[in-house]
Motif scaffolding. Structure first.
Motif, mmCIF file in Angstrom:
data_model
loop_
_atom_site.group_PDB
_atom_site.id
_atom_site.type_symbol
_atom_site.label_atom_id
_atom_site.label_comp_id
_atom_site.label_asym_id
_atom_site.label_seq_id
_atom_site.Cartn_x
_atom_site.Cartn_y
_atom_site.Cartn_z
ATOM 1 N N LYS A 199 -37.988 29.336 -13.994
ATOM 2 C CA LYS A 199 -39.337 29.037 -14.041
ATOM 3 C C LYS A 199 -39.915 28.615 -15.716
ATOM 4 O O LYS A 199 -40.760 27.869 -15.369
ATOM 5 N N LEU A 200 -39.030 28.858 -16.692
ATOM 6 C CA LEU A 200 -39.688 28.272 -17.721
ATOM 7 C C LEU A 200 -39.405 26.654 -17.777
ATOM 8 O O LEU A 200 -40.269 25.958 -18.338
ATOM 9 N N ILE B 2 -41.932 34.284 -3.203
ATOM 10 C CA ILE B 2 -40.813 33.886 -3.299
ATOM 11 C C ILE B 2 -40.083 33.547 -4.584
ATOM 12 O O ILE B 2 -38.865 33.371 -4.953
ATOM 13 N N LEU B 3 -41.193 33.210 -5.551
ATOM 14 C CA LEU B 3 -41.058 32.938 -7.172
ATOM 15 C C LEU B 3 -40.206 34.105 -7.397
ATOM 16 O O LEU B 3 -39.410 33.666 -8.599
ATOM 17 N N ASN B 4 -40.111 35.339 -6.980
ATOM 18 C CA ASN B 4 -39.461 36.334 -7.615
ATOM 19 C C ASN B 4 -37.840 36.285 -7.419
ATOM 20 O O ASN B 4 -37.532 37.076 -8.361
ATOM 21 N N ASN B 5 -37.295 35.427 -6.715
ATOM 22 C CA ASN B 5 -36.046 35.219 -6.610
ATOM 23 C C ASN B 5 -35.546 34.256 -7.499
ATOM 24 O O ASN B 5 -34.338 33.966 -7.686
ATOM 25 N N THR C 86 -52.893 25.336 -16.488
ATOM 26 C CA THR C 86 -53.630 26.372 -15.944
ATOM 27 C C THR C 86 -53.022 26.827 -14.529
ATOM 28 O O THR C 86 -52.852 27.920 -13.966
ATOM 29 N N ILE C 87 -52.867 25.799 -13.721
ATOM 30 C CA ILE C 87 -52.308 25.859 -12.398
ATOM 31 C C ILE C 87 -51.057 26.475 -12.156
ATOM 32 O O ILE C 87 -50.696 27.372 -11.624
ATOM 33 N N ILE C 88 -50.146 25.707 -13.196
ATOM 34 C CA ILE C 88 -48.715 26.075 -12.860
ATOM 35 C C ILE C 88 -48.506 27.470 -13.269
ATOM 36 O O ILE C 88 -47.957 28.297 -12.816
ATOM 37 N N SER D 23 -47.314 33.220 -13.512
ATOM 38 C CA SER D 23 -47.455 34.541 -14.149
ATOM 39 C C SER D 23 -47.611 35.814 -13.080
ATOM 40 O O SER D 23 -47.358 36.865 -13.095
ATOM 41 N N HIS D 24 -47.934 35.170 -12.118
ATOM 42 C CA HIS D 24 -48.185 36.289 -10.678
ATOM 43 C C HIS D 24 -46.778 36.967 -10.594
ATOM 44 O O HIS D 24 -46.597 38.066 -10.108
ATOM 45 N N SER D 25 -45.588 35.994 -10.553
ATOM 46 C CA SER D 25 -44.425 36.622 -10.349
ATOM 47 C C SER D 25 -43.875 37.513 -11.356
ATOM 48 O O SER D 25 -43.019 38.263 -11.057
#
Length: 597
Positions: free
Chosen positions: A21-22, A12-15, A308-310, A315-317
């Motif tokens: 995101k920054l 969903i982060l791709n949208n 690291t978690i965030i 980064s996966h997106s």
């Protein structure tokens, strides 16, 4: 199944836009940790640093006060001894009948070391006694009070001060002009030498060694600047070591915003107070953070865990699509244009993927068109160059023939002389050479044959009014240049320079060379060219184009200039200078490398 569900939620982060995101990364990984942890560290270190800086400044001020007191007390002690010395007082108050009696008393004074003894003090630079006793001669330590001295800064300060002693601060211009080793900045302790009364005006002046105090100030190693000031001037500073030859800076040069600590030094010898000022930049606690290793490591661990978690989620997106885009861009570098087929998404990276695919399609459509257009453009450029060369060659002969035949025709009609046959014969030689163009490049020796024949024809026309002379360096005769290049400028000199004057005139040609260049100079003593017209000619030559030959009525100089530039690959240096009613000089400079090409 559970793993797939998690990945779908992450997708969903791709949208979301990259900006969103920054902002997420900034808020959770930078802003919150930085505000909480760095504020604590910053305030703690800053407070400690400010306290430490203040303590160091206070200690520095105390040391400066002590050193100033030591130096000035030592000089005051010397002043007190001299003031109470009966021998010295007798010497300056006694009236001497002649120089012999004066020097006897003076030598006695020196033998008893009344003055020289006090130079053992390391803080005294000069001891001087000024007196209005006119029977005393000027020497190293005794000087007569003259009107000029009474106008000096230190004397005025002494007169204005009603105290027993006076501290005079001034800039001695005489020391600056006549001495190279000593400082012109002077601090003096002055007092009346009146132990035996005031029969004469006697002034004892003790000059403090300025460099001793300055050295003590410079030895104060500190980050800020330290100043010792009186009411008007900066007397000492650790800012610049070599200041003795410069005048005192005013206290206005110290920025009030930079002042960190103020101290005062009360002079015992006079009713005067000096200020000791310390300036410094703002404390930078960041330089001390590295020293707090325990706090630093704790902050690193805390600041790494949450980011690291965030960052992993965000980064996966981005990682997969950016990597894929990089692979396909690498193919473009190898001239392989392929469409990216993947889930693009709605964020900026998705737009970038779609733009890449559109770019690849357009490149495929345009690549053949661009190649064909470039090839056609090269063919057109080549054809244009060939046409320009043909046009330049075709215009030389008609231009020259017309002017020559017109000159002979006018001469024949006016004088009806048989000798024109000789001129026609010379002209026929030229006609045969020019009509049969052959190779465009000939030797300078052959070119000068053309020039001589042409000038003989013109001399037939002008008579004794025209004279000419040549200087051709022997080594230059075999060098090749474009045909009729010198002749064109000679023709221009005759038609526009010699023809328009009534007095005798001459044409001179010089061809010579040095280690690097060939020089061709064509000069005449004709009518010259007006400044505005000369400027127009130079502008036309500097912007010469092949189309200008068809637009201009007079093309001789322009034609020759363009042929020479083509011959030299546009590396020829060309100068045309002219003075109205005096003549014109044309200078052509060609590098040997271009001649060899």
């Amino acid at each position: 199944m559970k793993k797939l569900g998690i990945l779908k939620k992450i997708d969903i982060l791709n949208n979301y836009s990259i900006k969103t995101k920054l902002l997420i990364i900034y808020a959770f990984c930078v802003l919150i940790p930085m505000i909480v942890t760095n504020s604590i560290v910053y305030l703690t270190i800053r407070n400690n640093e400010v306290k430490e800086q203040k303590v160091n400044m206070e200690h520095a001020i105390d040391r400066v006060k002590y050193n100033l007191g030591s130096v000035l007390d030592d000089c005051v002690l010397v002043s007190n001894h001299l003031h109470s010395d009966i021998t010295l007082n007798d010497f300056v108050n006694e009236r001497y009948d002649n120089l012999l009696s004066y020097y006897d008393k003076y030598n006695f004074l020196l033998r008893n070391n009344v003055i020289n003894y006090y130079y053992n003090s390391q803080h005294v630079y000069q001891v001087t006694i000024y007196t209005d006793n006119d029977t005393i001669s000027n020497s190293n330590n005794f000087i007569k009070l003259t009107p000029e001295i009474r106008k000096s800064d230190w004397y005025k300060q002494f007169q204005c001060n009603k105290d027993n002693m006076t501290i005079s601060v001034y800039y001695d211009k005489d020391i600056k002009e006549y001495s190279t080793n000593n400082t012109a900045r002077t601090i003096s302790i002055t007092r009346k030498l009146d132990k035996l009364g005031d029969k004469h005006e006697n002034i004892l002046k003790i000059d403090v060694d300025y460099n001793v105090i300055l050295k003590n100030i410079l030895n104060e190693k500190m980050e800020g600047n330290l100043y010792v000031c009186n009411k008007n001037f900066i007397l000492f500073s650790n800012k610049t070591p070599q200041v003795g030859s410069k005048e005192f800076d005013t206290i206005e040069s110290i920025e009030e915003k930079d002042v960190k600590l103020n101290g005062s030094f009360k002079l015992k010898v006079a009713n005067e107070e000096w200020n000791i000022i310390v300036t410094s930049n703002e404390v930078n606690p960041l330089l001390k953070i590295v020293e707090k290793k325990e706090i630093l490591f704790g902050l690193i661990i805390f600041n790494l865990l949450l980011p690291t978690i965030i960052i992993t989620l965000v980064s996966h997106s981005i990682r997969h699509r950016v990597t894929l885009l990089g692979v396909y861009l690498g193919k473009v570098e190898n001239e392989e244009f392929s469409i990216i087929e993947c889930s693009e998404g709605k964020d900026e990276i998705g737009k970038l993927v779609r733009s890449y695919n559109l770019m690849v399609l357009k490149i495929k459509d345009l690549i053949e068109v661009v190649f064909k257009r470039d090839a056609e453009k090269q063919r057109l450029e080549l054809a244009k160059k060939q046409a320009e060369l043909k046009a330049l060659q075709s215009q030389v002969n008609p231009h020259f023939l017309f002017n020559t035949l017109e000159s002979i025709r006018m001469r024949s009609l006016i004088k009806e002389e048989i000798e024109t046959a000789e001129i026609i014969e010379k002209l026929s030689i030229l006609l045969r050479k020019t009509i049969n163009w052959g190779e465009d490049y000939i030797t300078i020796e052959d070119e000068m044959i053309f020039v001589e024949n042409y000038l003989q024809i013109q001399k037939y026309r002008f008579g004794d009014k025209l004279s000419f002379n040549f200087y051709i360096m022997e080594e230059c005769k075999i060098l090749k240049i474009p045909k009729l290049s010198i002749l064109s400028f000679v023709e221009n000199a005759c038609v526009h320079g010699i023809e328009e004057v009534s007095h005798n005139a001459s044409v001179g040609i010089a061809v010579y060379k040095d280690d690097t260049d060939l020089f061709i100079e064509i000069s005449d003593t004709g009518n010259g060219i007006p400044k505005n017209e000369l400027k127009l000619i130079k502008d036309r030559l500097s912007n010469a184009k092949i189309e200008m030959l068809s637009e201009s009525k007079s093309t001789g100089v322009l034609n020759t200039y363009m042929r020479l530039q083509m011959y030299c690959n546009n590396n020829m240096k060309f100068e045309m200078d002219s003075i109205l009613k005096e003549g014109t000089v044309v200078t052509i400079q060609i590098n040997h490398d271009e001649l060899r090409k």
